[in-house]
Design an enzyme around this catalytic site. Structure first.
Site, short mmCIF file in Angstrom:
data_model
loop_
_atom_site.label_atom_id
_atom_site.label_comp_id
_atom_site.label_asym_id
_atom_site.label_seq_id
_atom_site.Cartn_x
_atom_site.Cartn_y
_atom_site.Cartn_z
N VAL A 15 33.09 51.77 7.73
CA VAL A 15 32.38 51.92 6.45
C VAL A 15 33.37 52.22 5.32
O VAL A 15 33.33 51.62 4.24
CB VAL A 15 31.32 53.05 6.52
CG1 VAL A 15 30.73 53.33 5.15
CG2 VAL A 15 30.23 52.71 7.50
N ASP A 34 42.58 59.27 5.45
CA ASP A 34 42.17 59.44 6.84
C ASP A 34 43.07 60.49 7.47
O ASP A 34 44.22 60.66 7.05
CB ASP A 34 42.28 58.11 7.59
CG ASP A 34 41.37 58.09 8.82
OD1 ASP A 34 40.29 57.48 8.75
OD2 ASP A 34 41.74 58.70 9.85
N LYS A 39 46.97 55.39 11.68
CA LYS A 39 46.05 54.46 11.02
C LYS A 39 46.46 54.23 9.56
O LYS A 39 46.50 53.11 9.07
CB LYS A 39 44.63 55.02 11.10
CG LYS A 39 43.57 54.04 10.67
CD LYS A 39 42.24 54.73 10.53
CE LYS A 39 41.30 54.32 11.64
NZ LYS A 39 39.95 54.86 11.45
N PHE A 145 24.20 50.22 3.77
CA PHE A 145 23.32 49.33 4.53
C PHE A 145 24.08 48.10 5.03
O PHE A 145 23.49 47.06 5.27
CB PHE A 145 22.13 48.91 3.67
CG PHE A 145 21.28 50.07 3.21
CD1 PHE A 145 20.34 50.64 4.04
CD2 PHE A 145 21.46 50.62 1.95
CE1 PHE A 145 19.58 51.74 3.62
CE2 PHE A 145 20.71 51.71 1.51
CZ PHE A 145 19.76 52.27 2.35
N LYS A 199 17.58 55.66 4.44
CA LYS A 199 18.57 55.11 5.37
C LYS A 199 18.06 55.14 6.81
O LYS A 199 18.05 54.13 7.52
CB LYS A 199 19.87 55.91 5.25
CG LYS A 199 20.86 55.68 6.35
CD LYS A 199 21.42 54.26 6.29
CE LYS A 199 22.22 53.93 7.52
NZ LYS A 199 22.76 52.59 7.50
N PHE A 244 15.04 39.81 11.83
CA PHE A 244 14.98 40.79 12.92
C PHE A 244 13.81 40.53 13.87
O PHE A 244 13.18 41.45 14.37
CB PHE A 244 15.01 42.23 12.40
CG PHE A 244 16.42 42.63 12.09
CD1 PHE A 244 17.10 42.04 11.04
CD2 PHE A 244 17.10 43.53 12.89
CE1 PHE A 244 18.43 42.34 10.78
CE2 PHE A 244 18.42 43.84 12.63
CZ PHE A 244 19.09 43.24 11.57
N LEU A 245 13.53 39.26 14.06
CA LEU A 245 12.50 38.87 15.05
C LEU A 245 13.14 38.03 16.14
O LEU A 245 12.48 37.23 16.76
CB LEU A 245 11.38 38.08 14.36
CG LEU A 245 10.39 38.89 13.53
CD1 LEU A 245 9.32 37.98 12.93
CD2 LEU A 245 9.73 39.99 14.37
N CYS A 255 24.97 51.95 15.25
CA CYS A 255 23.99 52.48 14.30
C CYS A 255 22.58 52.62 14.86
O CYS A 255 22.04 53.73 14.90
CB CYS A 255 23.95 51.59 13.07
SG CYS A 255 25.57 51.39 12.35
N LYS A 315 27.53 42.43 18.96
CA LYS A 315 27.01 41.24 18.29
C LYS A 315 28.20 40.39 17.87
O LYS A 315 29.34 40.88 17.91
CB LYS A 315 26.12 41.61 17.11
CG LYS A 315 26.85 42.26 15.96
CD LYS A 315 25.89 42.47 14.81
CE LYS A 315 26.63 42.89 13.56
NZ LYS A 315 25.77 43.00 12.40
C1 UGA Z 1 22.68 47.90 11.18
C2 UGA Z 1 21.80 47.57 9.97
O1 UGA Z 1 21.38 46.22 10.04
C3 UGA Z 1 22.57 47.83 8.67
O2 UGA Z 1 21.72 47.62 7.56
C4 UGA Z 1 23.08 49.27 8.66
O3 UGA Z 1 23.86 49.55 7.53
C5 UGA Z 1 23.94 49.51 9.89
O4 UGA Z 1 23.15 49.25 11.07
C6 UGA Z 1 24.39 50.95 9.84
O5 UGA Z 1 23.54 51.84 9.87
O6 UGA Z 1 25.59 51.18 9.66
P1 UGA Z 1 24.62 46.64 12.51
O7 UGA Z 1 24.50 47.74 13.52
O8 UGA Z 1 25.97 46.26 12.02
O9 UGA Z 1 23.77 46.99 11.20
O10 UGA Z 1 24.03 45.33 13.17
P2 UGA Z 1 22.67 44.49 13.10
O11 UGA Z 1 22.98 43.13 12.63
O12 UGA Z 1 21.61 45.20 12.40
O13 UGA Z 1 22.32 44.36 14.65
C7 UGA Z 1 22.06 45.52 15.45
C8 UGA Z 1 21.66 45.12 16.85
O14 UGA Z 1 20.36 44.51 16.84
C9 UGA Z 1 22.58 44.09 17.51
O15 UGA Z 1 22.78 44.46 18.86
C10 UGA Z 1 21.82 42.79 17.40
O16 UGA Z 1 22.15 41.88 18.40
C11 UGA Z 1 20.39 43.29 17.54
N1 UGA Z 1 19.38 42.38 16.96
C12 UGA Z 1 19.36 42.17 15.62
C13 UGA Z 1 18.43 41.78 17.77
O17 UGA Z 1 18.40 41.98 19.00
N2 UGA Z 1 17.48 40.97 17.20
C14 UGA Z 1 17.44 40.74 15.88
O18 UGA Z 1 16.54 39.99 15.43
C15 UGA Z 1 18.40 41.33 15.07
#
Ligand code: UGA
Length: 433
Positions: A15, A34, A39, A145, A199, A244-245, A255, A315
């Site tokens: 972040v 840091d 680092k 976010f 958040k 997210f579906l 997170c 991911k």
């Molecule tokens: C998530 C949020 O999307 C961000 O908005 C937030 O800032 C961040 O957490 C945080 O709190 O720092 P992130 O963890 O980077 O972001 O990744 P995402 O893209 O949200 O995916 C999270 C997990 O959900 C992954 O394992 C992904 O594969 C899974 N996922 C996502 C699904 O299984 N299905 C979906 O439709 C979307």
């Protein structure tokens, strides 16, 4: 105050680094601190310790504006808005560990004309707690976010920016708003506790959406519906939306698991049982384990079976392996007596210590050669490009694919003679089609 005021960034993890690079790109001098000397040295030499698309380029482009240091004094001397970006990992109880935040507050020293701008994900009530520790320092909650893998784009084009300022820090709140002005994003100006809740509630809601569609997928498998079609049909409803579906083998990362659990704990600590979140967490854990059942359905006992896991990162487009589903699967498979080989385009080295008795493969082909089954865990685009119907098919001992992300061409794989198991993509509907 000048048009582009200097800012401080405390903690240059994922972040902090994106925040530093983003504000430097907007023209600010950034003092990024840091505690890890190695680092800081590496970053000063232009080395980027994480895999995040576009970030190395952005840091390089703005190198002259970003000053990496281990010295908190240097940051305090040069900037008044201090973005706190330290991590808040879960404790054993599932609460957020605020010890690093506390250390930052202690390190503020004598400074009184500064504000701590909280980017770290913290429990609701943290602002109030910090006010008790240091009422003489301003406080603004400005949660992040960003999504890993798309963080630079998210910084430059946020859906919204949330600024929750304490009443006595209203001027600092205005200054934080001003920093984001060039991005033309909607600003949600609110109180500290609401900003903190926005958040946690956003992440918890997104995790709920994923667990919901995963349950629909599981029921669809029983009833002969196809979750991809169901999600498409649901997502066109504006009230639901298409995001997210995507059904899969469960959410991971640094997170969602942490924040859902933190919100549930937070509610519990305040005397409220957040029943829905308990289910969201349970569904996610069970979803990871369903893969084992799918393998057993076709292979029977997994003892001495060679199972290839494709993808370790939680991911694509990141090398982050925190709470990655592949880690859970690898250990469960080893527990079942299977031999596990594993590949990832970028995250293998980062994961090697966590993977125990698995064979680390430098190519996907190596992982699949002689395998009894392939499990697609992370939807890296290159896995779609593999020669599934040619060389891979010939090299596998048994042509079984469990596609944990509904990512591969199921029809082509079936036509080539594979046994294909997706998530909520029922064989019944394939036959009907
Ligand atoms: C998530 C949020 O999307 C961000 O908005 C937030 O800032 C961040 O957490 C945080 O709190 O720092 P992130 O963890 O980077 O972001 O990744 P995402 O893209 O949200 O995916 C999270 C997990 O959900 C992954 O394992 C992904 O594969 C899974 N996922 C996502 C699904 O299984 N299905 C979906 O439709 C979307």
């Amino acid at each position: 105050m000048s048009e582009r005021e200097p800012i401080g960034v405390i903690g240059v993890g994922w972040v902090g680094l994106v925040t530093a690079a983003g504000f430097a790109e907007l023209g600010h001098q950034v003092y990024a601190r840091d505690i890890l000397q190695d680092k800081v040295d590496a970053l000063s030499r232009g080395e980027v310790p994480i895999h995040e698309p576009g970030l190395p380029e952005l840091l390089e482009k703005n190198r002259e504006r970003i000053h990496f240091t281990t010295d908190m004094g240097e940051v305090i001397q040069n900037a008044q808005l201090l973005f706190c970006c330290v991590d808040t990992p879960p404790t054993y109880s599932g609460d957020a560990d605020l010890s690093r935040v506390e250390r930052v507050v202690e390190e503020l020293g004598e400074s009184t004309d500064h504000a701590l701008v909280m980017k770290s994900t913290v429990p609701v009530g943290t602002g109030r707690w910090i006010q008790r520790l240091r009422s003489d320092v301003g406080y603004v909650s400005c949660p992040e976010f960003l999504k890993e893998g798309a963080a630079v784009a998210d910084f430059m084009k946020p859906d919204r920016v949330v600024v929750g300022a304490r009443p006595d820090s209203a001027e600092f709140g205005d200054r934080v708003e001003k920093l984001y002005e060039p991005l033309s994003a909607p600003i949600v100006r609110t109180d500290v506790a609401s900003a903190e809740m926005i958040k946690l509630a956003s992440n918890a809601f997104l995790a709920t959406k994923i667990s919901f569609i995963n349950e629909i997928a599981n029921v669809s498998e029983e009833l002969g519906a196809d979750v991809e079609e169901v999600a498409r049909g649901m997502g066109l409803d504006e009230r639901i939306g298409p995001h997210f579906l995507r059904a899969g083998i469960g959410y991971g990362g640094s997170c969602f698991p942490k924040d859902v659990s933190a919100l549930k704990q937070l509610a519990g600590n305040s005397g409220y049982h957040f029943q829905l979140l308990s289910s969201v967490i349970e569904v996610n854990e069970l979803q990871k384990r369903r893969t084992i059942g799918k393998l057993q359905k076709h292979l029977g006992s997994l003892v001495d079976r060679e199972i290839a896991l494709l993808g370790v990162a939680f991911k694509p487009n990141t090398d982050d392996v925190r709470e990655a589903t592949a880690l859970v699967l690898a250990h469960r498979l080893i527990g079942e007596g299977a031999s596990v080989r594993i590949h990832d385009p970028v995250a293998l080295d980062r994961a090697s210590e966590l993977l125990g008795a698995t064979r680390l493969c430098r190519t996907a082909e190596e992982a699949l050669d002689g395998a009894d089954a392939a499990v697609l865990v992370t939807e890296w685009p290159e896995y779609r490009e593999l020669d599934w119907t040619g060389a891979i098919k010939d090299s596998m001992r048994n042509p079984l694919v469990v596609d944990g992300r509904n990512f591969l061409d199921d029809e082509a794989l079936r036509a080539a003679g594979y046994t294909y198991e997706g998530i909520g993509r029922s064989t019944a509907s394939a036959v009907e089609a």
